[in-house]
Every structure is written in structure tokens, then in C-alpha cells.
Design a protein around this motif. Structure first.
Motif, PDB file in Angstrom:
ATOM      1  N   UNK A 122       0.801  -1.222   0.000  1.00  0.00           N
ATOM      2  CA  UNK A 122       0.000   0.000   0.000  1.00  0.00           C
ATOM      3  C   UNK A 122       0.829   1.265   0.000  1.00  0.00           C
ATOM      4  N   UNK A 123       0.404   2.254   0.812  1.00  0.00           N
ATOM      5  CA  UNK A 123       1.023   3.575   0.784  1.00  0.00           C
ATOM      6  C   UNK A 123       2.447   3.582   1.308  1.00  0.00           C
ATOM      7  N   UNK A 124       2.884   2.516   1.968  1.00  0.00           N
ATOM      8  CA  UNK A 124       4.254   2.497   2.468  1.00  0.00           C
ATOM      9  C   UNK A 124       5.270   2.575   1.333  1.00  0.00           C
ATOM     10  N   UNK A 125       4.952   1.976   0.174  1.00  0.00           N
ATOM     11  CA  UNK A 125       5.886   1.998  -0.949  1.00  0.00           C
ATOM     12  C   UNK A 125       6.017   3.408  -1.510  1.00  0.00           C
ATOM     13  N   UNK A 126       4.892   4.108  -1.666  1.00  0.00           N
ATOM     14  CA  UNK A 126       4.953   5.484  -2.129  1.00  0.00           C
ATOM     15  C   UNK A 126       5.683   6.371  -1.138  1.00  0.00           C
ATOM     16  N   UNK A 127       5.449   6.131   0.140  1.00  0.00           N
ATOM     17  CA  UNK A 127       6.129   6.891   1.180  1.00  0.00           C
ATOM     18  C   UNK A 127       7.639   6.640   1.114  1.00  0.00           C
TER      19      UNK A 127
ATOM     20  N   UNK B 172       9.216   8.559  -1.792  1.00  0.00           N
ATOM     21  CA  UNK B 172       9.367   9.995  -1.529  1.00  0.00           C
ATOM     22  C   UNK B 172      10.468  10.259  -0.502  1.00  0.00           C
ATOM     23  N   UNK B 173      10.609   9.362   0.446  1.00  0.00           N
ATOM     24  CA  UNK B 173      11.719   9.505   1.391  1.00  0.00           C
ATOM     25  C   UNK B 173      13.060   9.349   0.665  1.00  0.00           C
TER      26      UNK B 173
ATOM     27  N   UNK C   2       0.592   7.334  -9.000  1.00  0.00           N
ATOM     28  CA  UNK C   2       1.489   7.445  -7.856  1.00  0.00           C
ATOM     29  C   UNK C   2       0.828   8.220  -6.725  1.00  0.00           C
ATOM     30  N   UNK C   3       0.051   9.243  -7.069  1.00  0.00           N
ATOM     31  CA  UNK C   3      -0.636  10.026  -6.039  1.00  0.00           C
ATOM     32  C   UNK C   3      -1.476   9.107  -5.155  1.00  0.00           C
ATOM     33  N   UNK C   4      -2.122   8.133  -5.770  1.00  0.00           N
ATOM     34  CA  UNK C   4      -2.964   7.211  -5.006  1.00  0.00           C
ATOM     35  C   UNK C   4      -2.130   6.337  -4.071  1.00  0.00           C
ATOM     36  N   UNK C   5      -0.828   6.143  -4.392  1.00  0.00           N
ATOM     37  CA  UNK C   5       0.037   5.306  -3.554  1.00  0.00           C
ATOM     38  C   UNK C   5       0.706   6.094  -2.440  1.00  0.00           C
ATOM     39  N   UNK C   6       0.487   7.423  -2.426  1.00  0.00           N
ATOM     40  CA  UNK C   6       1.104   8.260  -1.401  1.00  0.00           C
ATOM     41  C   UNK C   6       0.172   8.371  -0.191  1.00  0.00           C
TER      42      UNK C   6
ATOM     43  N   UNK D 240      -0.983  12.903   3.830  1.00  0.00           N
ATOM     44  CA  UNK D 240      -0.148  14.089   4.051  1.00  0.00           C
ATOM     45  C   UNK D 240       0.722  14.378   2.842  1.00  0.00           C
ATOM     46  N   UNK D 241       1.231  13.313   2.214  1.00  0.00           N
ATOM     47  CA  UNK D 241       2.083  13.515   1.043  1.00  0.00           C
ATOM     48  C   UNK D 241       1.287  13.999  -0.152  1.00  0.00           C
TER      49      UNK D 241
END
Length: 414
Positions: free
Chosen positions: A282-287, A290-291, A369-373, A376-377
Motif C-alpha cells: 500500500x502507501x508504504x511503498x509510495x512513502x 518519496x523519502x 502514484x498520487x494514489x500510492x502516497x 499528508x504527502x
């Protein structure tokens, strides 16, 4: 106390079994020395050295000492062909054996005060009285790069030094120990090579036997594609010998940032880097992506400051981020394969990165990608408009990061 011949045979069989089973070289040496002492060999210290095939280290050294300490029993050493390291190597007993062609060398260090090999004074001061060094060479077909021999030395603190049967026992056992150490090191070398050239996860898959052509897994992944701004133009204006160091410096900033956040670098194409972050979580990959982007910008900023101070050209990293389904596996001919990802999503992320130049941004991301963030991101990702991407059917809305804070280089490509 005499050496027990039956125990020597048992130790030899044990060494072979450990070499076949695989283990840590340090643990192998530890147990080997303990068993030798039980058999009557009055060992006080042992050292085993073997070169390796690694982009940073030339080899590894393992040691055992009768006086137990909390020190690390293994070190990895760098090149020994330049500077102080080269001088130390030329003063070693191992170098002497290589030059002379002799298989071993014994020195009564408690009595012979003339031998001037490296570390003998230290061993003498620690109470060691006798010393024997071995070099067990590999044939050319059995060598890999500089990994062409196993070096070892052994000492005792007994007043009379090694007895004849102890020396004979070492000459019998150390070749088997060297072969076991080579087996263990080859496994490590194979792991290093596939990780360095294929990536960590890909390397593990290859070593696990996933090498059949056409075998692929469908995965959902965050895709990263980056390249350097104007690198081709810069490379035409600088001396050829500066191109590779420049490329390596920026690649280090990009790749280390990706790997620090759990990403897998799949492909290096000149100045381009293709990587994935597993999107099944889920969103951990997008996070994570970005990190990694944030870490990369900070490293590139520091690198540019240093290069500018040295009067060298600087650049920035264009980055495209996307999410999609890809096939992850083996592609190629029967005897030349590439383990990589393919699919429309790979083409799209490359086109997104290319669009950074036209959009005047250092980073662009897709709607997917926006959906995977994280929520807050998503608030920090702002639209820069819709763009036609070559090879992609419909225009795509693309997003970039708003600035983290004043003066941060995250958003605009100046």
C-alpha cells in the motif's frame, strides 16, 4: 604431550563436512583451533586470509587467539597494491612465500631475532615462540580475480616451540581448512556479484534458482526512473577521464538513497536508474519512494556544493515516479538473460522522467502514484498540468512536490 593421530584424521573429516555444509569462516576457524588443541596441538594463535571479488574490499582476514577477547574476529581489507598497505604486504611472510615459491615457512620467533617480517615483533612480545606460515595456491582455472590463494599462519607460546608431529599435523590439516574456506568464500562471492550487478532482491531470486527464460512474476510496484540533467552535453565539455568519476558520484547519491528506503535498483542505463518499490504494502511503498527522493536531493545538494568548490561541473537529477503492474523476471536468449521488469508502466515512468525538462521540474509523478502516497504527502504533490507522453495513448496529468521549505531544491529545475 603428543598429537593424537586418530584425532587429526577426525578433524580432517570434520573440516570437509563443514566446508560442504557451509558456515562462517570465523566460526570454522574457531572450532578448528579448539579441536586441534584437544588433539594435542599447542596452538596459541591462528590467522586465515583469502582475497575476494568485491567492488570495495580486496579480501577478508579471520583470526583465533587462545586469549579470548571481544574483538571482531574478521576484518575486510582494501587494496594492498598502493601506499602503506603495499609496503606492509611486501614485508609479510606471505609475500616472501609467493616470491620464493615455497609452500610454507617456519620461524622460531622466540629465538630468531633477525627475521624482519611484519608482525613478528608483536607476536614475540605477546609471548609466542614459534611461527609457521602457509600459502595454498589455486590453479588459474580455480581462481577468480585476485582470489588465487589462501594464506594462513599459526603460532604457539610453548617454550620449546612446535614439536615435529605438531608441524606435520598442521601440514596435513591446513590444506583441507583452506579448501573449506575457499568453498565458503565462493558462496559469498556469488552473493556479492549478483547483488552488485543485479540488486539485492533480484540477486536472491537468481541464486534461489529462478534463472529459466520466460519465468516472470506479475507484481504491482512503485516505479522510479531518474537520469541526470544535461549529462550528455556536460560529458562533451569535460576531459574523458572525468566522465566516469562524475557519473559514479551522482549514481552513488541516487542508488544509496533508493536502497536506504528498501527500493530495488534494477537497471543502470548510462546516467539512468530504474528501480522499484514493492507496492503490495500500500502507501508504504509510495512513502518510501518519496523519502528516497528527499534523501537523494540532500545528497546531490551536498555533492554539488563540493564539486562547485572544486571547479567541477554540476548537474541535477530528473525523476519520474509511477505505479503499475509489471512483469518481473527473466528475458533474453537461452544463454544470455536479464532479470528485470517489463510492461507499459515501465515505458510510462521513463516518459514521465523525460517530461521533467519540458515541465521545468526536477520531479514528476503520475496520478497513479498520487494514489500510492499517504494523505499528508498528497497534500504536498501539486498538479503541473496534462502532458502528452510519447508512446502513451492519452495525455496524463502530472504532479510535482511543492517545496519542503524556502531554498530547498525539491521542485523546480532551474
Amino acid at each position: 604431550m603428543s598429537v593424537k593421530s586418530s584425532s587429526i584424521a577426525e578433524i580432517g573429516q570434520w573440516v570437509v563436512a563443514r566446508g560442504l555444509a557451509g558456515a562462517s569462516e570465523a566460526d570454522l576457524l574457531d572450532s578448528f583451533c579448539a579441536r586441534c588443541r584437544e588433539a594435542g596441538l599447542r596452538l596459541s594463535h591462528g590467522l586465515v586470509i583469502i582475497d575476494t571479488l568485491h567492488p570495495t574490499y580486496e579480501g577478508r582476514a579471520f583470526w583465533w587467539d587462545l586469549t579470548q577477547t571481544n574483538e571482531n574476529r574478521m576484518i575486510e581489507y582494501g587494496p594492498t597494491n598502493t601506499g602503506e598497505a603495499a609496503e606492509k604486504w611486501r614485508r609479510s611472510s606471505f609475500y616472501h612465500l609467493l616470491q620464493s615459491g615455497e609452500p610454507d615457512m617456519r620461524i622460531r620467533i622466540g629465538q630468531d631475532l633477525t627475521a624482519d617480517f611484519l608482525n613478528l615483533d608483536r607476536l614475540r612480545s605477546e609471548g609466542h615462540t614459534d611461527y609457521i606460515a602457509f600459502v595454498h595456491r589455486f590453479d588459474r582455472d580455480g581462481s577468480i580475480g585476485e582470489m588465487d590463494a589462501v594464506y594462513s599462519h599459526w603460532t604457539t607460546t610453548h617454550d620449546d616451540g612446535f614439536a615435529d608431529d605438531e608441524l606435520e599435523a598442521l601440514r596435513t590439516l591446513v590444506p583441507s581448512l583452506s579448501l573449506a574456506a575457499k568453498c565458503m568464500s565462493l558462496v559469498r562471492v556469488a552473493g556479492t556479484l549478483v547483488e552488485v550487478y543485479l540488486g539485492r532482491d533480484t540477486g536472491r531470486r537468481v541464486l534461489a534458482g529462478q534463472i529459466s527464460r520466460g519465468v516472470a512474476e506479475r507484481i504491482h510496484a512503485v516505479l522510479w526512473y531518474s537520469d541526470l540533467r544535461d549529462f550528455t552535453a556536460i560529458s562533451e565539455t569535460i576531459p574523458p577521464e572525468e566522465i566516469m568519476p562524475m557519473l559514479n558520484a551522482y549514481a552513488e547519491a541516487v542508488i544509496s538513497s533508493i536502497q536506504s528506503e528498501g527500493g530495488e535498483v534494477l537497471k543502470l542505463t548510462g546516467d539512468g536508474v530504474l528501480a522499484i518499490f514493492n507496492a503490495e504494502i500500500g502507501t508504504q511503498a509510495g512513502h518510501a519512494a518519496l523519502r528516497a527522493e528527499r534523501a537523494m536531493r540532500l545528497k546531490v545538494e551536498a555533492l554539488n556544493q563540493q564539486r562547485a568548490a572544486d571547479g567541477r561541473p554540476v548537474t541535477e537529477v530528473y525523476l519520474g515516479l509511477h505505479v503499475g503492474d509489471v512483469f518481473y523476471g527473466n528475458i533474453g536468449s537461452g544463454d544470455r538473460l536479464d532479470f528485470t521488469v517489463i510492461g507499459p508502466a515501465v515505458n510510462e515512468v521513463c516518459r514521465i522522467a523525460t517530461m521533467c525538462r519540458s515541465a521545468g521540474r526536477l520531479m514528476l509523478a503520475s496520478t497513479d502514484f498520487i494514489r500510492a502516497a499517504t494523505r499528508a504527502e498528497r497534500q504536498r504533490l501539486v498538479s503541473v498540468g496534462r502532458f502528452a507522453l510519447r508512446g502513451v495513448e492519452r495525455p496524463r496529468e502530472l504532479f510535482t512536490l511543492d517545496r519542503y521549505h524556502d531554498g530547498d531544491p525539491a521542485g523546480h529545475a532551474n
